[in-house]
Design a protein around this motif. Structure first.
Motif, PDB file in Angstrom:
ATOM      1  N   GLN A 163      48.107  32.389  51.391  1.00  0.00           N
ATOM      2  CA  GLN A 163      49.499  31.647  51.101  1.00  0.00           C
ATOM      3  C   GLN A 163      50.648  32.140  51.634  1.00  0.00           C
ATOM      4  O   GLN A 163      50.449  32.980  52.736  1.00  0.00           O
ATOM      5  CB  GLN A 163      49.850  32.147  49.408  1.00  0.00           C
ATOM      6  N   SER A 164      51.885  31.688  51.460  1.00  0.00           N
ATOM      7  CA  SER A 164      53.270  32.010  52.136  1.00  0.00           C
ATOM      8  C   SER A 164      53.332  33.432  52.501  1.00  0.00           C
ATOM      9  O   SER A 164      53.072  34.283  51.582  1.00  0.00           O
ATOM     10  CB  SER A 164      54.279  31.339  52.007  1.00  0.00           C
ATOM     11  N   PRO A 165      53.496  33.914  53.894  1.00  0.00           N
ATOM     12  CA  PRO A 165      53.953  35.334  54.046  1.00  0.00           C
ATOM     13  C   PRO A 165      55.376  35.670  53.384  1.00  0.00           C
ATOM     14  O   PRO A 165      55.535  36.900  52.972  1.00  0.00           O
ATOM     15  CB  PRO A 165      53.850  35.538  55.284  1.00  0.00           C
ATOM     16  N   LEU A 166      56.041  34.510  52.819  1.00  0.00           N
ATOM     17  CA  LEU A 166      57.281  35.149  52.149  1.00  0.00           C
ATOM     18  C   LEU A 166      57.031  35.649  50.689  1.00  0.00           C
ATOM     19  O   LEU A 166      57.960  36.171  50.410  1.00  0.00           O
ATOM     20  CB  LEU A 166      58.192  33.700  52.028  1.00  0.00           C
ATOM     21  N   TYR A 167      55.884  35.631  50.256  1.00  0.00           N
ATOM     22  CA  TYR A 167      55.719  36.285  48.885  1.00  0.00           C
ATOM     23  C   TYR A 167      55.626  37.819  48.988  1.00  0.00           C
ATOM     24  O   TYR A 167      55.637  38.589  48.068  1.00  0.00           O
ATOM     25  CB  TYR A 167      54.270  35.745  48.479  1.00  0.00           C
ATOM     26  N   ALA A 168      55.648  38.224  50.172  1.00  0.00           N
ATOM     27  CA  ALA A 168      55.644  39.700  50.574  1.00  0.00           C
ATOM     28  C   ALA A 168      56.914  40.297  50.013  1.00  0.00           C
ATOM     29  O   ALA A 168      56.769  41.594  49.465  1.00  0.00           O
ATOM     30  CB  ALA A 168      55.448  39.975  51.916  1.00  0.00           C
ATOM     31  N   ASN A 169      58.076  39.579  49.845  1.00  0.00           N
ATOM     32  CA  ASN A 169      59.118  40.107  49.364  1.00  0.00           C
ATOM     33  C   ASN A 169      59.572  39.471  47.966  1.00  0.00           C
ATOM     34  O   ASN A 169      60.725  39.578  47.615  1.00  0.00           O
ATOM     35  CB  ASN A 169      60.277  39.896  50.436  1.00  0.00           C
ATOM     36  N   SER A 170      58.735  38.928  47.314  1.00  0.00           N
ATOM     37  CA  SER A 170      58.980  38.438  46.147  1.00  0.00           C
ATOM     38  C   SER A 170      58.116  39.199  44.659  1.00  0.00           C
ATOM     39  O   SER A 170      57.501  40.157  45.376  1.00  0.00           O
ATOM     40  CB  SER A 170      58.148  37.053  45.951  1.00  0.00           C
ATOM     41  N   PRO A 171      58.450  38.961  43.649  1.00  0.00           N
ATOM     42  CA  PRO A 171      58.000  39.765  42.547  1.00  0.00           C
ATOM     43  C   PRO A 171      56.538  39.569  42.526  1.00  0.00           C
ATOM     44  O   PRO A 171      55.651  40.166  41.704  1.00  0.00           O
ATOM     45  CB  PRO A 171      58.666  39.216  41.562  1.00  0.00           C
ATOM     46  N   TYR A 172      56.039  38.429  42.956  1.00  0.00           N
ATOM     47  CA  TYR A 172      54.663  38.112  42.581  1.00  0.00           C
ATOM     48  C   TYR A 172      53.813  37.828  44.156  1.00  0.00           C
ATOM     49  O   TYR A 172      54.318  37.519  45.155  1.00  0.00           O
ATOM     50  CB  TYR A 172      54.596  36.501  42.033  1.00  0.00           C
ATOM     51  N   MET A 173      52.570  37.931  44.059  1.00  0.00           N
ATOM     52  CA  MET A 173      51.740  37.905  45.208  1.00  0.00           C
ATOM     53  C   MET A 173      51.270  36.641  45.576  1.00  0.00           C
ATOM     54  O   MET A 173      50.862  36.383  46.825  1.00  0.00           O
ATOM     55  CB  MET A 173      50.319  38.761  45.255  1.00  0.00           C
ATOM     56  N   GLY A 174      51.523  35.610  44.826  1.00  0.00           N
ATOM     57  CA  GLY A 174      51.239  34.241  45.214  1.00  0.00           C
ATOM     58  C   GLY A 174      52.004  33.174  44.107  1.00  0.00           C
ATOM     59  O   GLY A 174      52.838  33.685  43.315  1.00  0.00           O
ATOM     60  N   LYS A 175      51.983  31.879  44.465  1.00  0.00           N
ATOM     61  CA  LYS A 175      52.631  30.997  43.837  1.00  0.00           C
ATOM     62  C   LYS A 175      52.592  31.228  42.224  1.00  0.00           C
ATOM     63  O   LYS A 175      53.260  30.813  41.479  1.00  0.00           O
ATOM     64  CB  LYS A 175      51.997  29.669  44.267  1.00  0.00           C
ATOM     65  N   TYR A 176      51.204  31.410  41.698  1.00  0.00           N
ATOM     66  CA  TYR A 176      50.877  31.443  40.071  1.00  0.00           C
ATOM     67  C   TYR A 176      50.667  32.973  39.862  1.00  0.00           C
ATOM     68  O   TYR A 176      50.225  32.949  38.864  1.00  0.00           O
ATOM     69  CB  TYR A 176      49.692  30.826  39.813  1.00  0.00           C
ATOM     70  N   GLY A 177      51.260  33.901  40.486  1.00  0.00           N
ATOM     71  CA  GLY A 177      51.118  35.250  40.361  1.00  0.00           C
ATOM     72  C   GLY A 177      49.917  35.803  40.674  1.00  0.00           C
ATOM     73  O   GLY A 177      49.228  35.303  41.692  1.00  0.00           O
ATOM     74  N   PRO A 178      49.272  36.995  40.319  1.00  0.00           N
ATOM     75  CA  PRO A 178      50.087  37.841  39.454  1.00  0.00           C
ATOM     76  C   PRO A 178      51.333  38.936  40.161  1.00  0.00           C
ATOM     77  O   PRO A 178      51.502  38.657  41.323  1.00  0.00           O
ATOM     78  CB  PRO A 178      49.088  38.616  38.772  1.00  0.00           C
ATOM     79  N   THR A 179      51.853  39.815  39.473  1.00  0.00           N
ATOM     80  CA  THR A 179      52.775  40.779  39.847  1.00  0.00           C
ATOM     81  C   THR A 179      52.058  41.392  41.101  1.00  0.00           C
ATOM     82  O   THR A 179      50.639  41.664  41.113  1.00  0.00           O
ATOM     83  CB  THR A 179      53.109  41.686  38.999  1.00  0.00           C
ATOM     84  N   TRP A 180      52.571  42.055  41.994  1.00  0.00           N
ATOM     85  CA  TRP A 180      52.244  42.986  42.980  1.00  0.00           C
ATOM     86  C   TRP A 180      51.269  43.975  42.153  1.00  0.00           C
ATOM     87  O   TRP A 180      50.040  44.396  42.780  1.00  0.00           O
ATOM     88  CB  TRP A 180      52.896  43.310  44.027  1.00  0.00           C
ATOM     89  N   ALA A 181      51.482  44.766  41.427  1.00  0.00           N
ATOM     90  CA  ALA A 181      50.999  45.811  40.689  1.00  0.00           C
ATOM     91  C   ALA A 181      49.654  45.168  40.076  1.00  0.00           C
ATOM     92  O   ALA A 181      48.628  46.105  40.212  1.00  0.00           O
ATOM     93  CB  ALA A 181      51.844  46.644  39.711  1.00  0.00           C
ATOM     94  N   ASN A 182      49.808  44.187  39.585  1.00  0.00           N
ATOM     95  CA  ASN A 182      48.545  43.714  38.964  1.00  0.00           C
ATOM     96  C   ASN A 182      47.685  43.066  39.911  1.00  0.00           C
ATOM     97  O   ASN A 182      46.260  43.160  39.768  1.00  0.00           O
ATOM     98  CB  ASN A 182      48.769  42.648  37.801  1.00  0.00           C
ATOM     99  N   TRP A 183      48.262  42.862  40.963  1.00  0.00           N
ATOM    100  CA  TRP A 183      47.194  42.167  42.217  1.00  0.00           C
ATOM    101  C   TRP A 183      46.559  43.424  42.548  1.00  0.00           C
ATOM    102  O   TRP A 183      45.236  43.410  42.979  1.00  0.00           O
ATOM    103  CB  TRP A 183      48.024  41.624  43.305  1.00  0.00           C
ATOM    104  N   GLN A 184      46.966  44.571  42.937  1.00  0.00           N
ATOM    105  CA  GLN A 184      46.445  45.767  43.466  1.00  0.00           C
ATOM    106  C   GLN A 184      45.457  46.387  42.215  1.00  0.00           C
ATOM    107  O   GLN A 184      44.428  46.820  42.721  1.00  0.00           O
ATOM    108  CB  GLN A 184      47.425  47.183  43.463  1.00  0.00           C
ATOM    109  N   GLU A 185      45.508  46.160  40.914  1.00  0.00           N
ATOM    110  CA  GLU A 185      44.600  46.401  39.994  1.00  0.00           C
ATOM    111  C   GLU A 185      43.452  45.636  40.046  1.00  0.00           C
ATOM    112  O   GLU A 185      42.052  46.037  40.135  1.00  0.00           O
ATOM    113  CB  GLU A 185      45.184  46.754  38.581  1.00  0.00           C
TER     114      GLU A 185
END
Length: 219
Positions: free
Chosen positions: A132-154
């Motif tokens: 997905q867009s690399p602009l998500y790197a600086n957003s609360p979510y890893m992609g358009k429909y989430g999840p949060t970056w912390a939950n993506w790591q889990e």
């Protein structure tokens, strides 16, 4: 439906929708299971002993509606132009993303059961997290429909663990934390590749599949 009728099938590619693991349960399997067609098929054990020839001829006579947005396989055609946009866009991720509650538990169970069904038949499963867009790197979510970056790591940790327990599962994270190598010209919008991007990704998937140890198929 598919596996009993596909003795030569070697690999299945699944698209991972990380944010949808925490949402959209009712919009998918539950709605499908409530349809007349699904209930009718279930009465016939999903035609595991063969599909009536009259049904196949009926399906062959059907056509897709003529529209420039749908390709010959029924998929959305994003053409060759477009970009990932200016700002990252996200659509109403759930207020709570809970690994120990629904709908994640049922969605995870479905994923594991699908992998296991393929594994007993020695069919490889390539699970792909699409770029997905690399602009998500600086957003609360890893992609358009989430999840949060912390939950993506889990979720990534759980997928890695699942991969170690299932030798026929292969997880390919093409998104790579929004730091992938796909150029903007390969995107139709913030979360879909266009035709150019599809060619790039197909080449990568083909290279991965070529590393699999495939079973010998009888002539």
């Amino acid at each position: 439906y598919l596996l009993p009728h596909s003795p030569r099938l070697q690999t299945v590619i699944l698209s991972l929708m990380p944010g949808w693991m925490f949402s959209y349960r009712k919009l998918t399997w539950q709605d499908i299971a409530a349809t007349v067609g699904y209930r009718y098929d279930s009465i016939h054990e999903f035609w595991k002993n063969g599909v009536p020839s009259s049904y196949l001829s009926y399906v062959a006579r059907q056509t897709w509606p003529l529209t420039p947005f749908i390709d010959s396989l029924g998929g959305r055609d994003y053409g060759t132009g477009g970009s990932w946009g200016v700002d990252p866009v996200w659509y109403a991720p759930p207020a709570v993303e809970d690994f120990e509650a629904e709908p994640f538990l049922s969605n995870w169970t479905d994923l594991v059961e699908t992998i296991s069904m393929c594994e007993v038949r020695r069919i490889h499963v390539l699970l792909v997290n699409f770029p997905q867009s690399p602009l998500y790197a600086n957003s609360p979510y890893m992609g358009k429909y989430g999840p949060t970056w912390a939950n993506w790591q889990e979720l990534s940790r759980r997928l890695d663990s699942l991969q170690t327990r299932h030798p026929y599962l292969h997880f390919y994270d093409a998104h790579r934390g929004a730091r992938h190598e796909f150029p903007q010209a390969a995107f139709g919008n913030e979360d879909h590749l266009n035709h150019t991007g599809a060619i790039l990704l197909t080449g990568k998937l083909d290279s991965i599949i070529r590393t699999f140890e495939l079973r010998e198929i009888p002539k």
